[in-house]
Structures are given as structure tokens and as C-alpha cells.
Scaffold this active site. Structure first.
Site, PDB file in Angstrom:
ATOM      1  N   HIS A  83       0.938  -1.063  -0.043  1.00  0.00           N
ATOM      2  CA  HIS A  83       0.032  -0.016  -0.030  1.00  0.00           C
ATOM      3  C   HIS A  83       0.750   1.201   0.071  1.00  0.00           C
ATOM      4  CE1 HIS A  83      -3.805   1.969   0.480  1.00  0.00           C
ATOM      5  NE2 HIS A  83      -3.186   2.744   1.124  1.00  0.00           N
ATOM      6  N   ASP A 162     -14.334   2.867   6.189  1.00  0.00           N
ATOM      7  CA  ASP A 162     -13.218   3.580   5.313  1.00  0.00           C
ATOM      8  C   ASP A 162     -13.742   4.186   4.253  1.00  0.00           C
ATOM      9  OD1 ASP A 162     -10.552   4.488   5.061  1.00  0.00           O
ATOM     10  OD2 ASP A 162     -10.358   3.274   3.388  1.00  0.00           O
ATOM     11  N   ARG A 169     -13.246  13.053   4.270  1.00  0.00           N
ATOM     12  CA  ARG A 169     -11.778  13.581   4.599  1.00  0.00           C
ATOM     13  C   ARG A 169     -11.633  14.207   3.342  1.00  0.00           C
ATOM     14  NH1 ARG A 169      -8.376   8.843   6.046  1.00  0.00           N
ATOM     15  NH2 ARG A 169      -6.931  10.481   6.326  1.00  0.00           N
ATOM     16  N   SER A 184      -7.238   4.178   8.373  1.00  0.00           N
ATOM     17  CA  SER A 184      -7.857   3.976   7.303  1.00  0.00           C
ATOM     18  C   SER A 184      -6.902   2.934   6.374  1.00  0.00           C
ATOM     19  CB  SER A 184      -7.583   5.426   6.168  1.00  0.00           C
ATOM     20  OG  SER A 184      -7.521   5.174   4.735  1.00  0.00           O
ATOM     21  N   LYS A 188      -8.193  -1.342   6.192  1.00  0.00           N
ATOM     22  CA  LYS A 188      -8.807  -2.259   4.778  1.00  0.00           C
ATOM     23  C   LYS A 188      -7.679  -3.154   4.377  1.00  0.00           C
ATOM     24  CE  LYS A 188      -7.397   2.031   1.844  1.00  0.00           C
ATOM     25  NZ  LYS A 188      -7.942   2.989   2.444  1.00  0.00           N
TER      26      LYS A 188
HETATM   27  N1  URA Z   1      -4.350   6.247   1.708  1.00  0.00           N
HETATM   28  C1  URA Z   1      -5.468   5.575   2.389  1.00  0.00           C
HETATM   29  O1  URA Z   1      -5.663   4.625   1.896  1.00  0.00           O
HETATM   30  N2  URA Z   1      -5.945   6.288   3.390  1.00  0.00           N
HETATM   31  C2  URA Z   1      -5.380   7.388   3.775  1.00  0.00           C
HETATM   32  O2  URA Z   1      -5.834   8.075   4.708  1.00  0.00           O
HETATM   33  C3  URA Z   1      -4.284   8.099   3.100  1.00  0.00           C
HETATM   34  C4  URA Z   1      -3.583   7.600   1.975  1.00  0.00           C
END
Ligand code: URA
Length: 437
Positions: A83, A162, A169, A184, A188
Site C-alpha cells: 500500500h 473507510d 475526509r 484508514s 482495509k
Molecule cells: N491512503 C489511504 O488509503 N488512506 C489515507 O488516509 C491516506 C492514504
């Protein structure tokens, strides 16, 4: 009703720590509609300013993770994903996912769309005619079991909290909050059913974390949450002070990844001109291979990743992925350059406002300002210069692909490029710092 949302917002606003059931009240209430957008926005802003303790962040992560289905791929071995915290020209997923899968690692990747000035893997893949990122969870599981790799977008089934909070957000200027980012990302990723996670935590003018110290703090907190959740997590802190690779924009970025996978140049550029993107992709893929138990160290993982890339096995895996999900790679729409942006100063490129470059690409049509906006798949920007390059007045800096907002984009890009004759800053040219937390 056990609490009043206003009282909890006041409590957090006063800098006090919330109890687990108080955080649960806000999250469950937001999902079932009893806490409206305006109260959640106020709550997020208090968290933005006052932060959250480690316990509060952990509770928030758990609540968000369990807001939907939690998958489990442990029967397939060590499933690993990557990620990124978000960048400009950040296209490494399309290179590293097939490398890791070709090494035998199950890679169940749930990816995002563009957000603010940053790009998203799903938007890039959807420029391939026919490609579907909307597989059912059952099909997603089957494909990972059989082919080691599947790539889908966020669904309402996994981590809906999320999805909903993230969208809020994005429009309430509450993205750059350490606890909110941690919850967040980790909610996930933990719901995805992986055992290992490689994080690309970006810092610099194109990242949400502007300094390397902020990025390291985020990396440490993300790793701590992952470990508490029983996951193996590695973070790579990487430089986002200039776009990654040469191309920004959806089909252009797919073309650049293909060039790297096919080991050839693109649009008059040599393969070596994409080396920053290739190096970072190999570092991340190497860490995935190591976490997945197929290499004895991160360095061995990187060597394996390089071999897989150079042998053509990663290209084959990528083609297989596209075909499995209905894509027709040979029909990828071809971007056409519409004009160059030239330098108005002479000297050396010292820095870029990389977020402004990402926003310029968005204005050309490569991203969305509202969730309902439709993307122009071929819109984008080619970076013709890098930090440290000498330029004269009239030297081309960027090539534009796309037809919308050309004069605004041109002005923004000139302003986003800082040219002077001062000494280079310490960070210019740094590409990557690797740390196993
Ligand atoms: N990427 C994400 O998945 N969540 C965030 O809050 C910031 C970057």
C-alpha cells in the site's frame, strides 16, 4: 441512545481521550446514518487537531476493519500486499504485483482511485478497454487461489467505514492526520486477509507527509498497528519530491509500466529514464517476496524480483491478469501530445511543487474534482526535466496530453518548477530510504 455526538466532539475538542464505546458510537452511527456528515466532519477535524492516542487509533482501526467482511487467505500460504500513502506518477503496483505473484506469492490487491492530487491504481487499470475491477469477492478469492493475483477496487462489502469516512475526509481537508491515515490504511489492508504488508510511505512536496521525519513517524505507527494485528509489516520511506518516472496520467502510466515490464523505451525515451520507478518497484517487490517467505532477506528478494522482471515472467503475469479480468491491452487508447510547457528562467531545477503538478494533471482531465467527474483516460503530463537538470529560457519542461484548461495548467506548471542558481538542497536527488521497522 447511549451518547450524544456533540458531547463526544466536545470531549475530543478538549483534548481528552475517548473510550472504546464512545469511538464505536461515532463509527457505527456514521454508518447507519444516525450521525450525519456535519457531525462526523466536526469529529474528524477535532481528531485532525488533537490527534489520537495509540489505544484510540487501534480501536478506530478495529472498528473500521470489522465494519464489513474480513477475508482470509492464510490457506494459500503467506498472502502479501503493498500500500502506498499516495503520490504523483506513482504506478509501482502494476509492476510489483505481477513480480510478487510470479514469485509464487498470493497477492490479493484491493486498490484505490485517485484522491486529491494523487493518482489511483484502479483509474489506471480502467483505461484498458474491457478491464473490470469490480469482481465479486468470491471471484476475487478464486482468482487469487488459482493465479496468485487479482486486483479489484474498494467495495461496500470490505471496510465500508473507510470508504465513507475517506470520501468525507477528502472534502473536509482532514486527510493529513496520522491516526486517520493509520486507521484508514490498516483497517482495509487487515480486512483483505493478508499476512504480510509492504508500505510505501512517501514524503516530500507530492506526498501527504511533507517531511521525512513525519513519514518515518507514520511508518512506525503503521508498522506498530500491523504487528498488533498479527501481520508482518515492512515500510519503505520513499522520496516524492518529483513525479515518479516520467509520465503522469492514466493510460500514459500503463504505457510506462508496460515499457518497464517489456524492457524497452517509450515515446522516444530510453528504458533507463524510468529507473527511479523501476528501482522503487523492485525494492517493494523484493520486500514482498521476503515477507512472503520466498527469500531469506529483503536484498535477496530484490535480486529475485530483478530476475523475474528481466526474464519476462512479470510481463507474462501482468498480461495474464489483464486477460483474466477482461482487458484488451492491444486496444489501450493512445495519448496525443498537445503542447510543451517551457522554462521562463535559466539556471538549475532545484525543486518541484509536485502536488501542484498532480493537480495540473487532474485539471487536464486525468483525475476528478468531484466524485461524479469522468476521467479522460489519455490526459496527462510528461516530465521532461528532473531535479538537478540545467535549463535555459525556452527549454521544454513538460509535455501536455489533453485538451482542457491548457493555459491554467501551463501557468501552474511553470510556477511549480523552481529554477535558480543556488547550491543544491540536501534532499535533491534522494530516491529511497529503506527501513525494516
Ligand atoms: N491512503 C489511504 O488509503 N488512506 C489515507 O488516509 C491516506 C492514504
Amino acid at each position: 441512545m447511549k451518547f450524544l455526538a456533540t458531547e463526544l466532539i466536545q470531549k475530543k475538542r478538549g483534548g481528552l481521550e475517548l473510550k472504546d464505546d464512545e469511538i464505536a458510537f461515532m463509527i457505527h452511527g456514521y454508518l447507519d446514518g444516525s450521525v450525519p456528515d456535519y457531525q462526523m466532519s466536526a469529529f474528524l477535524m477535532t481528531v485532525f487537531f488533537n490527534g489520537m492516542s495509540d489505544r484510540e487509533t487501534w480501536t478506530l482501526t478495529q472498528l473500521m476493519m470489522h465494519s464489513g467482511r474480513v477475508l482470509d487467505f492464510s490457506h494459500l500460504g503467506i498472502a502479501v500486499d503493498k500500500h502506498s500513502t499516495g503520490g504523483v506518477g506513482d504506478k509501482t503496483s502494476l509492476i510489483l504485483a505481477p513480480i510478487a505473484a510470479a514469485a509464487g506469492i498470493p497477492v490479493p490487491m484491493i486498490a484505490g482511485r485517485g484522491l486529491g492530487h494523487t493518482g489511483g491504481t484502479i483509474d489506471k487499470l480502467e483505461t484498458i478497454p474491457g478491464f473490470s475491477c469490480a469482481l465479486s469477492i468470491e471471484r476475487f478469492q478464486e482468482q487469487v487461489a488459482k493465479h496468485r493475483l487479482a486486483l479489484i477496487g474498494q467495495t461496500d462489502e470490505i471496510c465500508p467505514a473507510d470508504k465513507k469516512i475517506y470520501a468525507l475526509r477528502d472534502v473536509t481537508a482532514t486527510i493529513e492526520s496520522l491516526p486517520l491515515i493509520c486507521a484508514s490504511i490498516m483497517s482495509k489492508k487487515m480486512a483483505e486477509g493478508i499476512q504480510g504488508l509492504v508500505l510505501d510511505v512517501k514524503w516530500g512536496s507530492g506526498a501527504f507527509m511533507k517531511t521525512v521525519d513525519q513519514a518515518k513517524e507514520l511508518a512506525e505507527r503503521l508498522c506498530a498497528i500491523g504487528s498488533a494485528g498479527g501481520k508482518k509489516v515492512v515500510a519503505v520511506v520513499s522520496d516524492m519530491n518529483q513525479p515518479l518516472g516520467r509520465f503522469i496520467g492514466n493510460s500514459l502510466e500503463v504505457e510506462e509500466c508496460l515499457a518497464i515490464l517489456e524492457r524497452k523505451g517509450l515515446r522516444g525515451r530510453a528504458l533507463s529514464e524510468f529507473s527511479d520507478c523501476e528501482t522503487l518497484s523492485l525494492e517493494l517487490a523484493g520486500a514482498m517476496i521476503w515477507l512472503g517467505g520466498k527469500a531469506s532477506s529483503a536484498a535477496d528478494g530484490v535480486s529475485m524480483a530483478r530476475e523475474i522482471l528481466e526474464s519476462g515472467a512479470a510481463l507474462k503475469k501482468f498480461q495474464e491478469l489483464i486477460e483474466l479480468q477482461g482487458g484488451r491491452l492491444s486496444e489501450l487508447p493512445q495519448a496525443v501530445a498537445t503542447q510543451d510547457v517551457v522554462s521562463s528562467a535559466a539556471g538549475t531545477i532545484r525543486s518541484f511543487d509536485t502536488a501542484a503538478i498532480g493537480s495540473a494533471a487532474l485539471m487536464l482531465g486525468a483525475g476528478r474534482q468531484k466524485t461524479t467527474d469522468v476521467i479522460d483516460p489519455t490526459a496527462g503530463i510528461e516530465a521532461l526535466v528532473r531535479i538537478g537538470d540545467p535549463v535555459k529560457v525556452g527549454t521544454p519542461l513538460f509535455k501536455l496530453y489533453g485538451k482542457k484548461n491548457l493555459s491554467t495548467v501551463r501557468d501552474r506548471l511553470v510556477l511549480a518548477t523552481h529554477v535558480d542558481n543556488s547550491l543544491p538542497s540536501a534532499s535533491a536527488g534522494d530516491l529511497i530510504a529503506f527501513k525494516n521497522y
